[in-house]
Design a protein around this motif. Structure first.
Motif, mmCIF file in Angstrom:
data_model
loop_
_atom_site.group_PDB
_atom_site.id
_atom_site.type_symbol
_atom_site.label_atom_id
_atom_site.label_comp_id
_atom_site.label_asym_id
_atom_site.label_seq_id
_atom_site.Cartn_x
_atom_site.Cartn_y
_atom_site.Cartn_z
ATOM 1 N N MET A 1 0.833 -1.191 0.000
ATOM 2 C CA MET A 1 0.000 0.000 0.000
ATOM 3 C C MET A 1 0.875 1.250 0.000
ATOM 4 O O MET A 1 1.933 1.274 0.606
ATOM 5 C CB MET A 1 -0.901 0.017 1.229
ATOM 6 C CG MET A 1 -1.898 -1.114 1.233
ATOM 7 S SD MET A 1 -3.414 -0.759 2.116
ATOM 8 C CE MET A 1 -4.015 0.699 1.392
ATOM 9 N N ALA A 2 0.401 2.252 -0.679
ATOM 10 C CA ALA A 2 1.118 3.526 -0.733
ATOM 11 C C ALA A 2 0.991 4.253 0.598
ATOM 12 O O ALA A 2 -0.040 4.202 1.254
ATOM 13 C CB ALA A 2 0.552 4.393 -1.849
ATOM 14 N N ASN A 3 2.063 4.919 0.971
ATOM 15 C CA ASN A 3 2.095 5.697 2.204
ATOM 16 C C ASN A 3 2.133 7.178 1.827
ATOM 17 O O ASN A 3 3.193 7.696 1.472
ATOM 18 C CB ASN A 3 3.321 5.316 3.037
ATOM 19 C CG ASN A 3 3.407 6.054 4.340
ATOM 20 O OD1 ASN A 3 2.685 7.009 4.582
ATOM 21 N ND2 ASN A 3 4.309 5.609 5.191
ATOM 22 N N ALA A 5 2.240 9.774 3.556
ATOM 23 C CA ALA A 5 3.192 10.538 4.364
ATOM 24 C C ALA A 5 4.586 10.515 3.753
ATOM 25 O O ALA A 5 5.395 11.408 4.001
ATOM 26 C CB ALA A 5 3.228 9.998 5.789
ATOM 27 N N ARG A 6 4.883 9.500 2.956
ATOM 28 C CA ARG A 6 6.179 9.407 2.266
ATOM 29 C C ARG A 6 6.093 9.947 0.848
ATOM 30 O O ARG A 6 7.041 9.820 0.078
ATOM 31 C CB ARG A 6 6.637 7.947 2.208
ATOM 32 C CG ARG A 6 6.893 7.354 3.581
ATOM 33 C CD ARG A 6 7.484 6.001 3.431
ATOM 34 N NE ARG A 6 8.928 6.179 3.537
ATOM 35 C CZ ARG A 6 9.794 5.205 3.480
ATOM 36 N NH1 ARG A 6 9.386 3.980 3.283
ATOM 37 N NH2 ARG A 6 11.078 5.430 3.612
ATOM 38 N N GLU A 8 4.068 8.786 -1.438
ATOM 39 C CA GLU A 8 3.804 7.675 -2.351
ATOM 40 C C GLU A 8 2.403 7.771 -2.949
ATOM 41 O O GLU A 8 1.484 8.316 -2.335
ATOM 42 C CB GLU A 8 3.963 6.345 -1.626
ATOM 43 C CG GLU A 8 5.375 6.089 -1.159
ATOM 44 C CD GLU A 8 5.517 4.817 -0.353
ATOM 45 O OE1 GLU A 8 6.668 4.394 -0.174
ATOM 46 O OE2 GLU A 8 4.505 4.240 0.102
ATOM 47 N N SER A 10 -0.514 5.338 -5.410
ATOM 48 C CA SER A 10 -0.888 4.019 -5.934
ATOM 49 C C SER A 10 -1.295 4.159 -7.388
ATOM 50 O O SER A 10 -1.892 5.164 -7.785
ATOM 51 C CB SER A 10 -2.059 3.428 -5.150
ATOM 52 O OG SER A 10 -1.672 3.133 -3.845
ATOM 53 N N VAL A 19 3.081 0.761 -6.315
ATOM 54 C CA VAL A 19 3.358 1.942 -5.504
ATOM 55 C C VAL A 19 4.449 2.764 -6.171
ATOM 56 O O VAL A 19 5.487 2.233 -6.564
ATOM 57 C CB VAL A 19 3.785 1.545 -4.064
ATOM 58 C CG1 VAL A 19 4.190 2.779 -3.261
ATOM 59 C CG2 VAL A 19 2.667 0.791 -3.368
ATOM 60 N N ARG A 21 7.026 5.864 -5.615
ATOM 61 C CA ARG A 21 7.694 6.650 -4.575
ATOM 62 C C ARG A 21 8.694 7.591 -5.245
ATOM 63 O O ARG A 21 9.681 7.151 -5.821
ATOM 64 C CB ARG A 21 8.429 5.747 -3.597
ATOM 65 C CG ARG A 21 9.165 6.574 -2.520
ATOM 66 C CD ARG A 21 10.018 5.735 -1.623
ATOM 67 N NE ARG A 21 9.192 4.840 -0.826
ATOM 68 C CZ ARG A 21 9.680 3.800 -0.163
ATOM 69 N NH1 ARG A 21 10.970 3.509 -0.212
ATOM 70 N NH2 ARG A 21 8.877 3.040 0.550
ATOM 71 N N ARG A 63 8.299 1.794 -6.679
ATOM 72 C CA ARG A 63 8.998 1.365 -5.464
ATOM 73 C C ARG A 63 9.549 -0.032 -5.650
ATOM 74 O O ARG A 63 10.679 -0.323 -5.290
ATOM 75 C CB ARG A 63 8.039 1.422 -4.268
ATOM 76 C CG ARG A 63 8.728 1.102 -2.951
ATOM 77 C CD ARG A 63 7.808 1.277 -1.784
ATOM 78 N NE ARG A 63 6.791 0.229 -1.798
ATOM 79 C CZ ARG A 63 5.737 0.212 -0.995
ATOM 80 N NH1 ARG A 63 5.533 1.184 -0.139
ATOM 81 N NH2 ARG A 63 4.862 -0.763 -1.061
#
Length: 101
Positions: A1-3, A5-6, A8, A10, A19, A21, A63
């Motif tokens: 899963m994409a984050n 906060a970073r 990232e 989807s 993902v 990044r 990623r």
């Protein structure tokens, strides 16, 4: 899963959730291929971003690449999914480029 906060995003390609990044290394690689990132952002804002440029940015920002996924198959999958599917991920990546995260 994409984050988020970073930074990232989807992206579904060929039924697989990938993902993206925008790491420093990924953005440097994309810039080497498509030219300055600020110019890429400007082209996107003007509606002049080419499909090949978008796919290049996505490819470099993957990623993890699923085993056996080629750049050609990835590009075909992005195109088959349509611009409406790719736009949210593109918007997030462009925002990260501008924000400098």
């Amino acid at each position: 899963m994409a984050n988020p906060a970073r930074g990232e995003a989807s992206l579904r390609v060929g039924g697989v959730s990938l993902v993206l990044r925008p790491s420093f290394a990924a953005l440097v690689a994309a810039e080497e291929e498509v030219g300055p990132l600020f110019a890429l952002v400007e082209r996107a804002a003007d509606g002049r971003l080419g499909l090949s440029e978008m796919v290049a940015l996505f490819w470099h920002c993957l990623r993890e690449r699923p085993e056996g996924l080629t750049r050609e198959a990835f590009g075909e999958g992005v195109a088959a999914g349509g611009l409406a599917t790719a736009t949210p991920a593109l918007k997030l990546l462009l925002g990260q480029i501008l924000a400098g995260r």
